[in-house]
Design a protein around this motif. Sequence first.
Motif, PDB file in Angstrom:
ATOM      1  N   ASN A   1       0.834  -1.197   0.000  1.00 18.79           N
ATOM      2  CA  ASN A   1       0.000   0.000   0.000  1.00 18.79           C
ATOM      3  C   ASN A   1       0.878   1.260   0.000  1.00 18.79           C
ATOM      4  O   ASN A   1       1.874   1.331   0.702  1.00 18.79           O
ATOM      5  CB  ASN A   1      -0.905  -0.009   1.227  1.00 18.79           C
ATOM      6  N   GLY A   2       0.518   2.214  -0.825  1.00 17.80           N
ATOM      7  CA  GLY A   2       1.258   3.466  -0.901  1.00 17.80           C
ATOM      8  C   GLY A   2       2.300   3.491  -1.999  1.00 17.80           C
ATOM      9  O   GLY A   2       2.848   4.544  -2.301  1.00 17.80           O
ATOM     10  N   LYS A   3       2.591   2.355  -2.589  1.00 18.95           N
ATOM     11  CA  LYS A   3       3.552   2.286  -3.692  1.00 18.95           C
ATOM     12  C   LYS A   3       2.796   2.192  -5.006  1.00 18.95           C
ATOM     13  O   LYS A   3       1.642   1.777  -5.051  1.00 18.95           O
ATOM     14  CB  LYS A   3       4.457   1.072  -3.542  1.00 18.95           C
ATOM     15  N   THR A   4       3.451   2.580  -6.067  1.00 20.49           N
ATOM     16  CA  THR A   4       2.863   2.383  -7.384  1.00 20.49           C
ATOM     17  C   THR A   4       2.978   0.897  -7.715  1.00 20.49           C
ATOM     18  O   THR A   4       4.067   0.324  -7.654  1.00 20.49           O
ATOM     19  CB  THR A   4       3.591   3.218  -8.445  1.00 20.49           C
ATOM     20  N   ILE A   5       1.861   0.300  -8.043  1.00 22.17           N
ATOM     21  CA  ILE A   5       1.811  -1.135  -8.310  1.00 22.17           C
ATOM     22  C   ILE A   5       1.389  -1.367  -9.746  1.00 22.17           C
ATOM     23  O   ILE A   5       0.400  -0.815 -10.218  1.00 22.17           O
ATOM     24  CB  ILE A   5       0.824  -1.838  -7.361  1.00 22.17           C
ATOM     25  N   PHE A   6       2.157  -2.192 -10.423  1.00 18.80           N
ATOM     26  CA  PHE A   6       1.790  -2.689 -11.741  1.00 18.80           C
ATOM     27  C   PHE A   6       1.387  -4.139 -11.535  1.00 18.80           C
ATOM     28  O   PHE A   6       2.054  -4.873 -10.801  1.00 18.80           O
ATOM     29  CB  PHE A   6       2.973  -2.607 -12.713  1.00 18.80           C
ATOM     30  N   ALA A   7       0.314  -4.566 -12.161  1.00 20.43           N
ATOM     31  CA  ALA A   7      -0.161  -5.934 -11.981  1.00 20.43           C
ATOM     32  C   ALA A   7      -0.451  -6.571 -13.324  1.00 20.43           C
ATOM     33  O   ALA A   7      -1.047  -5.946 -14.201  1.00 20.43           O
ATOM     34  CB  ALA A   7      -1.409  -5.959 -11.113  1.00 20.43           C
ATOM     35  N   SER A   8      -0.025  -7.797 -13.452  1.00 24.06           N
ATOM     36  CA  SER A   8      -0.297  -8.589 -14.650  1.00 24.06           C
ATOM     37  C   SER A   8      -1.109  -9.804 -14.233  1.00 24.06           C
ATOM     38  O   SER A   8      -0.682 -10.578 -13.376  1.00 24.06           O
ATOM     39  CB  SER A   8       1.023  -9.031 -15.290  1.00 24.06           C
ATOM     40  N   PHE A   9      -2.299  -9.940 -14.810  1.00 23.18           N
ATOM     41  CA  PHE A   9      -3.152 -11.096 -14.547  1.00 23.18           C
ATOM     42  C   PHE A   9      -3.075 -12.013 -15.764  1.00 23.18           C
ATOM     43  O   PHE A   9      -3.326 -11.570 -16.890  1.00 23.18           O
ATOM     44  CB  PHE A   9      -4.600 -10.659 -14.321  1.00 23.18           C
ATOM     45  N   THR A  10      -2.714 -13.249 -15.529  1.00 22.58           N
ATOM     46  CA  THR A  10      -2.582 -14.219 -16.616  1.00 22.58           C
ATOM     47  C   THR A  10      -3.279 -15.509 -16.232  1.00 22.58           C
ATOM     48  O   THR A  10      -3.567 -15.747 -15.058  1.00 22.58           O
ATOM     49  CB  THR A  10      -1.101 -14.542 -16.905  1.00 22.58           C
ATOM     50  N   GLY A  11      -3.509 -16.349 -17.228  1.00 22.59           N
ATOM     51  CA  GLY A  11      -3.978 -17.692 -16.938  1.00 22.59           C
ATOM     52  C   GLY A  11      -2.861 -18.442 -16.232  1.00 22.59           C
ATOM     53  O   GLY A  11      -1.679 -18.160 -16.437  1.00 22.59           O
ATOM     54  N   SER A  12      -3.217 -19.366 -15.367  1.00 21.44           N
ATOM     55  CA  SER A  12      -2.202 -20.110 -14.622  1.00 21.44           C
ATOM     56  C   SER A  12      -1.410 -21.040 -15.518  1.00 21.44           C
ATOM     57  O   SER A  12      -1.905 -21.521 -16.537  1.00 21.44           O
ATOM     58  CB  SER A  12      -2.857 -20.909 -13.498  1.00 21.44           C
ATOM     59  N   LYS A  13      -0.170 -21.284 -15.107  1.00 22.45           N
ATOM     60  CA  LYS A  13       0.702 -22.220 -15.815  1.00 22.45           C
ATOM     61  C   LYS A  13       0.597 -23.590 -15.144  1.00 22.45           C
ATOM     62  O   LYS A  13       0.338 -23.679 -13.943  1.00 22.45           O
ATOM     63  CB  LYS A  13       2.145 -21.725 -15.775  1.00 22.45           C
ATOM     64  N   ASP A  14       0.824 -24.636 -15.923  1.00 20.94           N
ATOM     65  CA  ASP A  14       0.797 -25.980 -15.354  1.00 20.94           C
ATOM     66  C   ASP A  14       2.109 -26.250 -14.605  1.00 20.94           C
ATOM     67  O   ASP A  14       2.992 -25.386 -14.543  1.00 20.94           O
ATOM     68  CB  ASP A  14       0.514 -27.036 -16.426  1.00 20.94           C
ATOM     69  N   THR A  15       2.252 -27.432 -14.055  1.00 21.90           N
ATOM     70  CA  THR A  15       3.437 -27.754 -13.262  1.00 21.90           C
ATOM     71  C   THR A  15       4.717 -27.712 -14.083  1.00 21.90           C
ATOM     72  O   THR A  15       5.800 -27.552 -13.540  1.00 21.90           O
ATOM     73  CB  THR A  15       3.305 -29.136 -12.603  1.00 21.90           C
ATOM     74  N   GLY A  16       4.599 -27.811 -15.393  1.00 19.20           N
ATOM     75  CA  GLY A  16       5.759 -27.713 -16.274  1.00 19.20           C
ATOM     76  C   GLY A  16       6.064 -26.282 -16.693  1.00 19.20           C
ATOM     77  O   GLY A  16       6.979 -26.040 -17.476  1.00 19.20           O
ATOM     78  N   GLY A  17       5.276 -25.314 -16.196  1.00 17.58           N
ATOM     79  CA  GLY A  17       5.507 -23.910 -16.529  1.00 17.58           C
ATOM     80  C   GLY A  17       4.878 -23.475 -17.836  1.00 17.58           C
ATOM     81  O   GLY A  17       5.177 -22.403 -18.347  1.00 17.58           O
ATOM     82  N   LYS A  18       3.972 -24.293 -18.380  1.00 15.99           N
ATOM     83  CA  LYS A  18       3.335 -23.972 -19.662  1.00 15.99           C
ATOM     84  C   LYS A  18       1.937 -23.405 -19.422  1.00 15.99           C
ATOM     85  O   LYS A  18       1.167 -23.928 -18.637  1.00 15.99           O
ATOM     86  CB  LYS A  18       3.254 -25.228 -20.526  1.00 15.99           C
TER      87      LYS A  18
END
Length: 108
Positions: A20-37
């Motif tokens: 709180n109080g800081k400039t926040i950039f947020a990226s919302f993505t679909g989740s990756k599987d256990t292999g990172g895909k």
Amino acid sequence: MAREVSVSGFGFHRAGEQHNGKTIFASFTGSKDTGGKSGCPDCVQAEPVVREGLKHVREGCVFIYCQAGDKPYWKTLNNVTAVPTLLKYGTQSVCLQANLVKTLFSED
């Protein structure tokens, strides 16, 4: 460089409160599987673009990378309705910058 915080789902709310109080950039993505895909083709294309853009974020900002789950989960009305989504909050000055407002409203 911004400090990066990785969270899943509703962990975003807690991460936002912690910075709180800081400039926040947020990226919302679909989740990756256990292999990172990721099963979200748009998220795969957006990730390197966002990562490149992070090189230009000023010191002291926070980047929250939030995996929003798989499509059936995040596509409900109670969650993010579109991924990938990138946003900035923590400042209201963007509304005072006509070029940024115009860009936001004119992009497809």
